[in-house]
Design an enzyme around this catalytic site. Structure first.
Site, mmCIF file in Angstrom:
data_model
loop_
_atom_site.group_PDB
_atom_site.id
_atom_site.type_symbol
_atom_site.label_atom_id
_atom_site.label_comp_id
_atom_site.label_asym_id
_atom_site.label_seq_id
_atom_site.Cartn_x
_atom_site.Cartn_y
_atom_site.Cartn_z
ATOM 1 N N TRP A 117 0.822 -1.216 0.000
ATOM 2 C CA TRP A 117 0.000 0.000 0.000
ATOM 3 C C TRP A 117 0.852 1.260 0.000
ATOM 4 O O TRP A 117 0.540 2.225 -0.714
ATOM 5 C CB TRP A 117 -0.980 -0.018 1.176
ATOM 6 N N ASP A 208 -1.361 6.354 6.918
ATOM 7 C CA ASP A 208 -2.492 5.515 6.503
ATOM 8 C C ASP A 208 -2.719 4.499 7.623
ATOM 9 O O ASP A 208 -1.889 3.626 7.857
ATOM 10 C CB ASP A 208 -2.143 4.821 5.181
ATOM 11 N N LYS A 233 -12.372 -2.122 7.879
ATOM 12 C CA LYS A 233 -11.531 -3.118 8.542
ATOM 13 C C LYS A 233 -12.021 -3.354 9.974
ATOM 14 O O LYS A 233 -12.325 -4.460 10.359
ATOM 15 C CB LYS A 233 -10.074 -2.654 8.578
#
Length: 404
Positions: A117, A208, A233
């Site tokens: 990511w 993030d 999540k």
């Protein structure tokens, strides 16, 4: 573990498991939100009932994470991937307002690359232009193959720029199972002490937190410029993104554009979100509602302290079982000791067709979502807040059975 709802244990990486009690409450709200006679998916986002609910969600996040008054909490769409672009555009605008004399060649964006990511985020920054991307460190250089994201690099390897427009890192890499330690004394922690500017500087640090948001407290939260997280999540369904933005990063992007920086689309502008109370356009109403129910439940259960303790136990038990399986030559951990994620635990099953047999056996026992990300393969166990200790114990019992 099957319930009256015929549900099974969902260890998927996202969209992830949600608490059954929240889903039951949400079904009532779908029919009739807070006795309005209108379902949550139908109600106006500008109604007083929904705006009060959104304000309460903000308060729950601020209280549980101890967010200081220097930071705003904003709600938007597009997931973490949209923020790959938004953080670049907003912080380039901020940088241009601070340094109108500097051109693109003199503007640097720092990226700490520790997994799939953060690598994608750096690629998007390069694609957008507006500054030179400096890779502060790439953890692949510290792997045996030179290609695997399998550890957090040592502090001595980081090379930050003197005055970057932003410094970006991904706290937990969902795909690769690598996470920064929350213990400052650990060599796998983020090296906050290396950031320039002195104690009073407003360092443009961006994190993030998508796959670890609300699983435990955020270290050095006040030292961050921007923290963002997709909700799917730990706290809700896909569609909602939560931002914690320091006030100095909520800038007049149109004024910056007049000085030559890239114009920022209105719905990506942090100022647009802040000025409108996150209601410039229709927000993801249903996702906000379920996230609010999750946060209320978290508060009732003891808040982040309870979840930090529970998540630590879950991860430690699972890693202990994996070490045992590794010692017997049946399993192979993919992340070096000390860099493993609490939320996404990755490993391989050794032997031809062994992984297939492992996954099929898990499915037969009521456990799903264990296949690793398509880009890296293997097995991935996601231990988000809604995964109970009983479900983790069920998985561990199966792992031990399989190893034997």
């Amino acid at each position: 573990m099957a319930t009256d709802h015929a549900r099974i244990a969902n260890f998927g990486a996202g969209p992830s498991a949600l608490p059954v009690s929240v889903l039951e409450e949400a079904t009532k709200g779908l029919m009739n939100f807070q006795q309005t006679g209108v379902g949550i998916a139908e109600i106006s986002h500008r109604s007083k009932e929904f705006q009060a609910f959104l304000g309460n969600l903000e308060s729950l996040i601020r209280t549980q994470l101890d967010v200081p008054p220097t930071h705003r909490i904003l709600f938007t769409q597009g997931g973490g991937s949209a923020q790959f672009s938004a953080v670049v555009l907003n912080l380039l605008a901020r940088y241009r307002l601070l340094h109108p004399e500097r051109n693109t060649e003199e503007t640097v964006l720092d990226y700490v690359v520790t997994g799939s990511w953060s690598k994608k985020a750096a690629e998007e920054a390069r694609r957008l232009g507006g500054g030179q991307v400096n890779v502060v460190v790439d953890s692949r250089q510290f792997s045996e193959s030179g290609k695997a994201f399998d550890s957090i690099p040592p502090h001595a390897a980081y090379r930050f720029s003197p005055d970057p427009a932003l410094i970006y890192y991904c706290e937990n890499e969902t795909v690769d199972g690598v996470e920064f330690s929350h213990d400052d004394a650990s060599p796998a922690s983020f090296p906050y002490h290396l950031l320039g500017g002195g104690t009073n500087a407003l360092v443009p640090l961006v994190a993030d937190y998508s796959s670890s948001f609300m699983c435990r407290p955020i270290p050095h939260l006040a030292d961050h410029a921007i923290i963002y997280a997709g909700a799917q999540k730990n706290i809700g369904p896909a569609g909602l993104t939560i931002l914690i933005a320091r006030e100095d990063c909520i800038v007049d992007v149109d004024a910056a554009a007049k000085l030559g920086t890239t114009p920022v689309p209105l719905t990506l502008s942090y100022k647009t979100l802040a000025d409108s109370g996150s209601l410039y356009n229709t927000p993801p109403v249903l996702s906000i509602y379920i996230a609010g129910l999750v946060l209320e439940r978290m508060q009732r259960h003891g808040g982040l302290k309870h979840y930090e303790e529970t998540n630590k136990r879950k991860a430690e038990k699972l890693y202990a079982a994996l070490r045992e399986g590794e010692g017997k030559g049946v399993l192979r951990r993919k992340v070096k000791e000390g860099s493993g994620s609490w939320m996404n635990v990755v490993f391989e099953v050794v032997g031809p067709d062994a992984e297939k047999a492992f996954l099929e056996g898990a499915e037969a026992r009521g456990m799903t979502g264990l296949k690793g990300h398509r880009s890296v393969g293997g097995v991935r166990v996601s231990l988000y807040n809604a995964i109970t200790e009983a479900e983790v114990d069920q998985l561990i019992a199966y792992i031990k059975e399989f190893v034997q």
